[in-house]
Structures are given as structure tokens and as C-alpha cells.
Scaffold this motif. Structure first.
Motif, short mmCIF file in Angstrom:
data_model
loop_
_atom_site.label_atom_id
_atom_site.label_comp_id
_atom_site.label_asym_id
_atom_site.label_seq_id
_atom_site.Cartn_x
_atom_site.Cartn_y
_atom_site.Cartn_z
N UNK A 79 -18.36 50.84 100.07
CA UNK A 79 -18.14 50.80 101.40
C UNK A 79 -17.43 49.49 101.98
N UNK A 80 -16.54 49.67 102.98
CA UNK A 80 -15.90 48.68 103.52
C UNK A 80 -17.01 47.49 104.25
N UNK A 81 -16.56 46.25 104.32
CA UNK A 81 -17.31 45.01 104.69
C UNK A 81 -16.49 44.21 105.59
N UNK A 82 -17.04 43.64 106.73
CA UNK A 82 -15.94 42.89 107.30
C UNK A 82 -15.73 41.78 106.58
N UNK A 83 -14.42 41.25 106.72
CA UNK A 83 -13.89 40.04 106.30
C UNK A 83 -13.41 40.20 104.86
N UNK A 84 -13.63 41.48 104.33
CA UNK A 84 -13.12 41.67 102.92
C UNK A 84 -12.18 43.16 102.85
N UNK A 109 -9.04 53.72 82.86
CA UNK A 109 -10.33 53.75 84.02
C UNK A 109 -9.67 53.22 85.18
N UNK A 110 -10.49 53.68 86.31
CA UNK A 110 -10.06 53.01 87.59
C UNK A 110 -11.33 52.14 88.15
N UNK A 111 -10.89 51.38 89.09
CA UNK A 111 -11.97 50.47 89.57
C UNK A 111 -11.63 50.17 91.11
N UNK A 112 -12.60 49.91 91.80
CA UNK A 112 -12.34 49.41 93.34
C UNK A 112 -12.94 47.97 93.40
N UNK A 113 -12.16 47.45 93.58
CA UNK A 113 -12.36 45.76 93.78
C UNK A 113 -12.43 45.45 95.51
N UNK A 114 -13.50 44.92 95.77
CA UNK A 114 -13.88 44.39 97.00
C UNK A 114 -13.72 42.95 96.95
N UNK A 115 -12.76 42.43 97.62
CA UNK A 115 -12.56 41.06 97.64
C UNK A 115 -12.23 40.54 99.11
N UNK A 116 -12.15 39.22 99.07
CA UNK A 116 -11.74 38.57 100.34
C UNK A 116 -10.38 38.90 100.93
N UNK A 117 -10.14 38.92 102.25
CA UNK A 117 -8.83 39.25 102.75
C UNK A 117 -7.93 38.73 102.27
N UNK A 118 -7.43 37.66 101.93
CA UNK A 118 -6.55 36.85 101.52
C UNK A 118 -6.26 36.81 100.10
#
Length: 210
Positions: A79-84, A109-118
Motif C-alpha cells: 500500500x501507498x504511504x505518505x512521503x514515500x 522475479x519482481x519486487x515492489x520497493x517502497x522508499x522515500x520520495x527522493x
């Protein structure tokens, strides 16, 4: 003339390529060779980027990542998160034919990286596909520990794709800079060296006739 003959003969004698991770970006269903390296690319939330390990001569000859999963599929459970931001990554470890001697490529394989906006693509990759390995020139050598050794080495055509006997690792590493377009630069450097040798031979021949 001498330089052209030498270059033509070398091209027919053996095809030269490089074993390395290429970096791609996807728009819709189309993969495009990235114009920046992962350490400088800053993807947006929702972007899909890919890496493919293979032997290729340059960017025009590079092999694209396989698979058709889109952002919605890859990041469905993140899921999405503010600032990321979320970046979908497709990791294609290539085929056995392109693997270094004694190694076997892992399944893609595939992967979803949730990281800081910059965050950069390199940051996203490190978050989901470590360990990463770089050489002293910041060339990406391994993703998820593959391959265990080697980094952008030059190889010649043949059944075993054995490393070429004469290589300039420093030249290759600097050639394949952050944008991973270096193999063609390395070949141009080789062509320039042959041209210099050819010019010297012509000068010496004229001197003898004189």
C-alpha cells in the motif's frame, strides 16, 4: 586504409561482448534502455524499471527483461504511504548461456520497493534485492548476490563464452558508466588504438620509400 582492413578482419574473427546488468525503464508494454544509471535515476511513484543480466555488445544489442507484470500487479500487496513512493522492479537473471562459468542464474522475479520520495533506483534495488555488489568505479556488478564474481568482463563468441584473453578492466568499468552504455565506448577506444597503429605503419612505409 590499413586501419579499416584491420578493423574489418577483427570484426569477422570474433564477436566481442560484455557480461553485465543492463538497466531498463518501461512505459506501457515497452521496455526502453535507460539513459541514466540506477545511482542517478529517480523514479516516480508508479514507475516500472527492470534489470537484465546478459552478454551484449552495447545498448543497441542489449537483451530486454522478460515478463509482462505491470505496476498494479507487482505492487498489489504494497500500500501507498505518505512521503514515500513505490517502484516496481523486474529482475531478470538471464540464461545459463550468459552465466559466468560455474554459476547458474536464479529464477527471475519482481519486487515492489517502497522508499522515500527522493530515493534513486539504486536505493529501491537495495531495499528489495540485496546483497548488491559494486566495483571501485561504482559499476553495478551483482544483484541479490548474482553473479558471485566478475563485473562487466569482456567475452568472445563461442560455446562457453569464455573471457577474452586481453582485457582492460579499468577501461571497461569507466566505459560502462552510470548509464551502462560503456561497451560501445570501449569498442570505440579499441578502434582508435587500431587506427593509430595503422597510421604509424603507413608513415613508416612512406619513410622507407623516401
Amino acid at each position: 586504409m590499413a586501419a579499416c582492413v584491420l578493423l574489418g578482419g577483427a570484426g569477422r574473427a570474433q564477436a566481442v561482448g560484455y557480461r553485465y546488468w543492463s538497466f531498463w525503464e518501461r512505459g506501457g508494454n515497452t521496455w526502453t534502455y535507460a539513459t541514466q544509471g540506477p545511482s542517478t535515476s529517480r523514479p516516480a511513484d508508479g514507475d516500472v524499471q527492470g534489470f537484465r543480466f546478459a552478454v551484449s555488445e552495447d545498448s543497441s544489442d542489449a537483451t530486454k527483461p522478460r515478463g509482462s507484470a505491470d505496476f498494479a500487479t507487482i505492487c498489489a500487496g504494497t500500500p501507498a504511504r505518505d512521503g514515500q513512493k513505490r517502484v516496481a522492479l523486474v529482475l531478470d537473471f538471464g540464461t545459463a548461456a550468459d552465466a559466468p562459468s560455474g554459476e547458474r542464474p536464479p529464477a527471475g522475479r519482481t519486487a515492489c520497493a517502497r522508499v522515500p520520495g527522493d530515493a534513486t533506483t539504486a536505493d529501491a534495488l537495495a531495499a528489495v534485492a540485496g546483497p548488491l555488489r559494486y566495483d571501485t568505479n561504482a559499476l553495478l556488478c551483482a544483484i541479490a548476490g548474482y553473479p558471485a564474481k566478475g563485473c562487466g568482463e569482456q567475452v568472445t563468441s563461442g560455446q562457453d563464452r569464455a573471457p577474452a584473453k586481453a582485457t582492460d578492466h579499468k577501461g571497461q568499468a569507466s566505459a560502462r558508466s552510470a548509464a551502462h552504455h560503456g561497451p560501445s565506448v570501449g569498442l570505440l577506444a579499441g578502434a582508435a588504438a587500431v587506427a593509430v597503429l595503422g597510421a604509424a605503419a603507413v608513415w613508416q612505409a612512406r619513410r622507407r620509400r623516401g
